[in-house]
Design an enzyme around this catalytic site. Structure first.
Site, PDB file in Angstrom:
ATOM      1  N   SER A 173       2.556  59.664 -82.588  1.00 39.70           N
ATOM      2  CA  SER A 173       3.903  59.177 -82.295  1.00 39.70           C
ATOM      3  C   SER A 173       4.582  59.907 -81.160  1.00 39.70           C
ATOM      4  CB  SER A 173       4.767  59.240 -83.559  1.00 39.70           C
ATOM      5  OG  SER A 173       4.653  60.494 -84.191  1.00 39.70           O
ATOM      6  N   HIS A 201       2.774  53.097 -85.280  1.00 44.83           N
ATOM      7  CA  HIS A 201       3.039  52.733 -83.879  1.00 44.83           C
ATOM      8  C   HIS A 201       2.000  51.771 -83.335  1.00 44.83           C
ATOM      9  CE1 HIS A 201       6.278  55.639 -83.618  1.00 44.83           C
ATOM     10  NE2 HIS A 201       5.506  56.438 -84.330  1.00 44.83           N
ATOM     11  N   LYS A 232       9.330  49.507 -87.385  1.00 48.88           N
ATOM     12  CA  LYS A 232       9.189  49.697 -85.942  1.00 48.88           C
ATOM     13  C   LYS A 232       9.014  48.327 -85.289  1.00 48.88           C
ATOM     14  CE  LYS A 232       8.547  54.449 -86.547  1.00 48.88           C
ATOM     15  NZ  LYS A 232       7.756  55.479 -87.174  1.00 48.88           N
TER      16      LYS A 232
HETATM   17  C1  LIG Z   1       8.038  56.380 -88.319  1.00 52.00           C
HETATM   18  C2  LIG Z   1       6.742  56.819 -88.860  1.00 52.00           C
HETATM   19  C3  LIG Z   1       6.488  56.811 -90.233  1.00 52.00           C
HETATM   20  C4  LIG Z   1       7.560  56.520 -91.245  1.00 52.00           C
HETATM   21  O1  LIG Z   1       7.919  55.188 -91.267  1.00 52.00           O
HETATM   22  P1  LIG Z   1       9.376  54.782 -91.818  1.00 52.00           P
HETATM   23  O2  LIG Z   1       9.223  53.377 -92.219  1.00 52.00           O
HETATM   24  O3  LIG Z   1      10.314  55.004 -90.687  1.00 52.00           O
HETATM   25  O4  LIG Z   1       9.657  55.691 -92.970  1.00 52.00           O
HETATM   26  C5  LIG Z   1       5.220  57.122 -90.665  1.00 52.00           C
HETATM   27  N1  LIG Z   1       4.250  57.467 -89.798  1.00 52.00           N
HETATM   28  C6  LIG Z   1       4.468  57.513 -88.478  1.00 52.00           C
HETATM   29  C7  LIG Z   1       3.351  57.891 -87.560  1.00 52.00           C
HETATM   30  C8  LIG Z   1       5.721  57.211 -87.967  1.00 52.00           C
HETATM   31  O5  LIG Z   1       5.952  57.299 -86.662  1.00 52.00           O
END
Ligand SMILES: *Cc1c(COP(=O)(O)O)cnc(C)c1O
Length: 386
Positions: A173, A201, A232
């Protein structure tokens, strides 16, 4: 009010002295890749709204609360539809929903392995995977992409553990780099280990159908479980796990962040259903995003700010020092751009950076303007002034 304990005073003061205080911003997402941050309209390169769906999706007249855990009575009609739709979209047997992606990772990892088992966790993994590993009580080995030989020998040494599990982000990320999924699957098979990939992602961005980094690498049926988020590219909120129905049935009973938490709200489920529809039917959003990312990578090279040569929507500009990264983010903000500075402990010491998140809501003109501002603030133009 109770008197403030000394440890609290010290902890808050050291955030200040270490330059780690985070502002409580109020941010409203606006159309066309803009946002209003503390009253100021900026071009937004901070949100993980890769396809512009967090800006586009709206739900009216749908309940905000599910009322109970999924095992009791929280599985609303939209929840059930979303589970089926996700399994179909991901081309797997079954899907399980979680309140967030964070909960999906912690709950799944901690259910799959326990004390006496062995976990192999990539050094750049997201905090939720790291916490899941810790929560599980299994022995944790940390590995990196460039020393897979060390991973192989650790896997060999752990052959006596009842269960082995490799966990990795598909797309890291903080730098947009892809995990070496094919090699990791080879190792998982060779050493009879499970492998879990976090597609937070990857979903909606990578792969011919937008299923993520596993689809891109052609390893979907070699991965035990894929975890994802609906918050996301999908533009809603919530988390999910997909895979073989026997694994999903096990997690339905054993993943505590799902069992003991109120089900994802009907409104979030309905929005996620709409988001998945758009991902399936409007590949042009993904293609536009890819063109923007290519264009910005070319600009960065030209202004002497090289970034890893992957294809995704996350582009880091590594500056090194935390203060330098904050100064650069402030300089960009003064020129109308919201690009967050990412500092330790989120990234390793000495690798503070700007993290640019692109969205299909941006135009090519937005990208060109961002490149000009970056050039002035930290690129060749700024280097000339020094
Ligand atoms: C954002 C993210 C999460 C968590 O997801 P949410 O739905 O925001 O709790 C998990 N793993 C990665 C790699 C992330 O970037």
């Amino acid at each position: 009010m109770t008197p403030e304990p000394d440890w609290l005073t010290d902890a808050l003061r050291s955030l200040e002295t270490d330059d780690l205080v985070r502002p409580h911003r109020e941010v409203e997402l606006l159309p066309s890749g803009r946002c209003r941050a503390d009253g100021e309209v900026l071009l937004d390169f901070s949100s993980n709204d890769y396809l512009g769906l967090a800006r586009d999706l709206r739900q009216e007249g749908i309940a905000a609360g599910a009322g109970a855990s999924p095992l009791v009575s929280g599985r609303s009609p939209d929840y059930c539809r979303l589970e089926k739709r996700l399994a179909a979209f991901e081309n797997t047997d079954a899907a399980l929903l979680f309140p967030t992606g964070f909960a999906a990772n912690t709950g799944t990892v901690a259910a799959l392995v326990g004390p006496g088992d062995a976990i192999f966790s990539h050094a750049d993994n997201h905090a939720s995977l790291i916490d899941g590993c810790r929560l599980s009580g299994a022995r944790i080995h940390v590995f990196t992409s460039h020393r897979l030989d060390q991973l192989a020998s650790k896997l060999g040494e752990a052959s006596g553990a009842p269960r082995r599990l490799i966990v990795t982000d598909g797309v890291f990320s903080m730098d947009g780099v892809l995990a070496p999924l094919e090699s990791l699957c080879d190792l998982a098979e060779k050493f009879n280990s499970m492998i879990l990939v976090d597609e937070a992602h990857g979903t909606g961005v990578h792969g011919a159908n937008g299923r993520g980094s596993c689809e891109l690498a052609g390893v979907e049926d070699r991965v035990t479980l894929r975890v994802g988020t609906l918050s996301k590219a999908v533009g809603s909120t919530g988390g999910f796990v997909v895979g073989d129905s026997r694994f999903i049935e096990y997690l339905w009973h054993k993943a505590r962040t799902q069992v003991f938490s109120t089900a994802l709200s009907p409104a979030s489920c309905a929005a996620a259903l709409d988001g998945l529809e758009v991902i399936a039917n409007e590949p042009q959003r993904r293609e536009h995003l890819e063109r923007l990312a290519g264009r910005l990578r070319d600009h960065l090279r030209r202004i002497n700010l090289p970034t890893p040569s992957t294809t995704g929507a996350i582009l880091p500009v590594i500056l090194g020092d935390s203060r330098q990264a904050i100064a650069a983010a402030n300089g960009l903000r003064d020129r109308g751009f919201f690009v967050p500075a990412i500092r330790p402990p989120t990234v390793r010491e000495g690798t503070a950076r700007l993290r640019i998140s692109l969205s299909a809501a941006h135009s090519t003109d937005d990208i060109d303007q961002l490149a000009d501002a970056l050039d002035f603030v930290v690129g060749t133009e700024a280097q000339k002034r020094d």
